[in-house]
Design an enzyme around this catalytic site. Structure first.
Site, PDB file in Angstrom:
ATOM      1  N   HIS A 199      -4.858  -2.272   6.804  1.00 56.75           N
ATOM      2  CA  HIS A 199      -4.413  -2.509   5.421  1.00 56.75           C
ATOM      3  C   HIS A 199      -3.183  -3.418   5.452  1.00 56.75           C
ATOM      4  O   HIS A 199      -3.109  -4.425   4.749  1.00 56.75           O
ATOM      5  CB  HIS A 199      -4.110  -1.162   4.771  1.00 56.75           C
ATOM      6  CG  HIS A 199      -3.523  -1.245   3.404  1.00 56.75           C
ATOM      7  ND1 HIS A 199      -4.244  -1.661   2.308  1.00 56.75           N
ATOM      8  CD2 HIS A 199      -2.272  -0.967   2.947  1.00 56.75           C
ATOM      9  CE1 HIS A 199      -3.458  -1.629   1.236  1.00 56.75           C
ATOM     10  NE2 HIS A 199      -2.258  -1.220   1.599  1.00 56.75           N
ATOM     11  N   HIS A 247       4.404  -1.859   1.406  1.00 57.56           N
ATOM     12  CA  HIS A 247       4.042  -2.258   0.040  1.00 57.56           C
ATOM     13  C   HIS A 247       4.969  -1.612  -1.011  1.00 57.56           C
ATOM     14  O   HIS A 247       5.367  -0.455  -0.871  1.00 57.56           O
ATOM     15  CB  HIS A 247       2.582  -1.893  -0.257  1.00 57.56           C
ATOM     16  CG  HIS A 247       1.612  -2.873   0.340  1.00 57.56           C
ATOM     17  ND1 HIS A 247       0.290  -2.586   0.548  1.00 57.56           N
ATOM     18  CD2 HIS A 247       1.790  -4.157   0.768  1.00 57.56           C
ATOM     19  CE1 HIS A 247      -0.314  -3.636   1.074  1.00 57.56           C
ATOM     20  NE2 HIS A 247       0.572  -4.605   1.230  1.00 57.56           N
ATOM     21  N   ASP A 279       4.571  -0.320  -3.866  1.00 58.20           N
ATOM     22  CA  ASP A 279       4.186   0.956  -4.490  1.00 58.20           C
ATOM     23  C   ASP A 279       4.343   2.131  -3.527  1.00 58.20           C
ATOM     24  O   ASP A 279       4.010   3.273  -3.875  1.00 58.20           O
ATOM     25  CB  ASP A 279       2.767   0.886  -5.073  1.00 58.20           C
ATOM     26  CG  ASP A 279       1.697   0.612  -4.040  1.00 58.20           C
ATOM     27  OD1 ASP A 279       1.925  -0.233  -3.149  1.00 58.20           O
ATOM     28  OD2 ASP A 279       0.620   1.244  -4.109  1.00 58.20           O
ATOM     29  N   HIS A 280       4.874   1.862  -2.343  1.00 59.32           N
ATOM     30  CA  HIS A 280       5.174   2.935  -1.375  1.00 59.32           C
ATOM     31  C   HIS A 280       6.666   3.034  -1.053  1.00 59.32           C
ATOM     32  O   HIS A 280       7.116   4.043  -0.534  1.00 59.32           O
ATOM     33  CB  HIS A 280       4.365   2.731  -0.085  1.00 59.32           C
ATOM     34  CG  HIS A 280       2.891   2.825  -0.325  1.00 59.32           C
ATOM     35  ND1 HIS A 280       2.134   3.896   0.075  1.00 59.32           N
ATOM     36  CD2 HIS A 280       2.045   1.993  -0.997  1.00 59.32           C
ATOM     37  CE1 HIS A 280       0.880   3.725  -0.332  1.00 59.32           C
ATOM     38  NE2 HIS A 280       0.800   2.571  -0.970  1.00 59.32           N
ATOM     39  N   ASP A 309      -2.357   4.131   2.807  1.00 61.05           N
ATOM     40  CA  ASP A 309      -3.490   3.362   2.279  1.00 61.05           C
ATOM     41  C   ASP A 309      -4.492   3.013   3.378  1.00 61.05           C
ATOM     42  O   ASP A 309      -5.173   1.984   3.302  1.00 61.05           O
ATOM     43  CB  ASP A 309      -2.990   2.062   1.630  1.00 61.05           C
ATOM     44  CG  ASP A 309      -2.222   2.316   0.345  1.00 61.05           C
ATOM     45  OD1 ASP A 309      -2.171   3.474  -0.115  1.00 61.05           O
ATOM     46  OD2 ASP A 309      -1.662   1.338  -0.197  1.00 61.05           O
ATOM     47  N   HIS A 362       4.056   2.280   5.049  1.00 60.66           N
ATOM     48  CA  HIS A 362       3.970   0.812   5.150  1.00 60.66           C
ATOM     49  C   HIS A 362       4.805   0.178   4.048  1.00 60.66           C
ATOM     50  O   HIS A 362       5.342   0.865   3.189  1.00 60.66           O
ATOM     51  CB  HIS A 362       2.521   0.325   5.140  1.00 60.66           C
ATOM     52  CG  HIS A 362       1.787   0.531   3.846  1.00 60.66           C
ATOM     53  ND1 HIS A 362       1.477   1.775   3.352  1.00 60.66           N
ATOM     54  CD2 HIS A 362       1.292  -0.352   2.944  1.00 60.66           C
ATOM     55  CE1 HIS A 362       0.809   1.646   2.213  1.00 60.66           C
ATOM     56  NE2 HIS A 362       0.697   0.364   1.930  1.00 60.66           N
ATOM     57  N   HIS A 414      -3.485   7.256  -2.875  1.00 64.31           N
ATOM     58  CA  HIS A 414      -4.005   6.824  -4.183  1.00 64.31           C
ATOM     59  C   HIS A 414      -5.163   7.708  -4.650  1.00 64.31           C
ATOM     60  O   HIS A 414      -5.964   8.177  -3.829  1.00 64.31           O
ATOM     61  CB  HIS A 414      -4.535   5.382  -4.128  1.00 64.31           C
ATOM     62  CG  HIS A 414      -3.468   4.335  -4.039  1.00 64.31           C
ATOM     63  ND1 HIS A 414      -2.841   3.804  -5.144  1.00 64.31           N
ATOM     64  CD2 HIS A 414      -2.915   3.729  -2.960  1.00 64.31           C
ATOM     65  CE1 HIS A 414      -1.951   2.900  -4.758  1.00 64.31           C
ATOM     66  NE2 HIS A 414      -1.977   2.829  -3.425  1.00 64.31           N
TER      67      HIS A 414
HETATM   68 ZN   LIG Z   1      -0.594  -0.568   0.422  1.00 68.54          ZN
END
Ligand SMILES: [Zn+2]
Length: 255
Positions: free
Chosen positions: A111, A57, A59-60, A131, A55, A169
């Protein structure tokens, strides 16, 4: 033989590294930053052949541009034009080949709306779920509805029990603390919490988990269990399993 190891990144992300002992070409899932990936690839004498993205985001995907510039990997990810650098955009029912294995794509909105998961059959099967599903918990609903997330989790839970769950995570300790509140008479949660505390004291990852274990300890997969419903009822509607899920998710947001 395919092996999967975590590359810790940012504050609590894991970038999963897939490698075969017969090839120097590795794959990473959700590279939120490039430096730790480059460090491991160089240390291990590997190059980057492919990248899977679940996805959008940061942090990905934050490390994607630098990794593309350095290694030109094939990048497979969701149908979301916001994510730059994807070569193969995939959705529900699609399959792709990575590291010589077939990966099935599942759309799992909740999410985010673009969230996908990658499942590869085998012994054991492997699931890269970003996530969406965590050990002991599930992702926050930033874009999707509780209804969407409930159905996404049901879809993941329908995969074989021995499927290894590679979540993105290290949230297990906080998740199981909530699980103990939501499912207080469940000895499997208590045992998992003890085990998780020991692992984290030694700075060891608590992932991968597997789906059979998650069905026993993860309250978000246990909305139909009378004890979980009874606890959730103190926090909101439990008129249906889906309503119980929505109540648990909202309760966890403020837990
Ligand atoms: Zn995420």
């Amino acid at each position: 033989m395919l092996s999967v190891t975590p590359i810790p990144a940012l504050s609590d992300n894991y970038i999963w590294l897939l490698r075969q002992d017969t090839s120097p070409e590795a794959c990473v899932v959700d590279p939120g930053e490039a430096a730790p990936v480059i460090h491991v690839l160089e240390r291990e004498g590997l190059t980057l052949g492919s990248v899977l993205i679940t996805h959008h985001h940061p942090d990905h995907v934050g490390g994607l541009a630098e990794l593309i510039q350095r290694y030109s990997p094939k990048v497979i990810g969701p149908h979301n034009p916001q994510i730059d650098g994807i070569d193969e955009r995939v959705g529900d029912g699609d399959t792709c080949r990575v590291m010589g294995r077939r990966f099935d794509v599942l759309e799992v909105p909740g999410h985010t709306l673009d969230h996908i998961a990658f499942f590869t059959p085998g012994i054991p099967p492997l699931l890269f779920c970003g996530d969406t599903l965590f050990s002991g918990g599930c992702g926050r609903l930033f874009e999707g509805t509780p209804e969407q997330m409930y159905h996404s989790l049901r879809e993941l839970a329908a995969l074989p029990d021995d499927t290894l769950v590679f979540a993105a995570h290290e949230y297990t300790l906080a998740n199981l603390t909530f699980a103990q509140a939501a499912d207080p008479n469940n000895p499997d949660v208590t045992a998992a919490l003890d085990e998780t505390r020991r692992a984290r004291d030694l700075d060891r990852p608590t992932l991968p988990s597997n789906l059979g274990r998650e069905k026993n300890i993860n309250p978000f997969l246990r909305c139909a269990v009378p004890d979980v419903r009874a606890t959730a009822a103190q926090h909101g509607s439990t008129d249906s399993d889906q309503a119980t899920f929505a109540t648990l998710r909202a309760w966890k947001d403020s837990f």
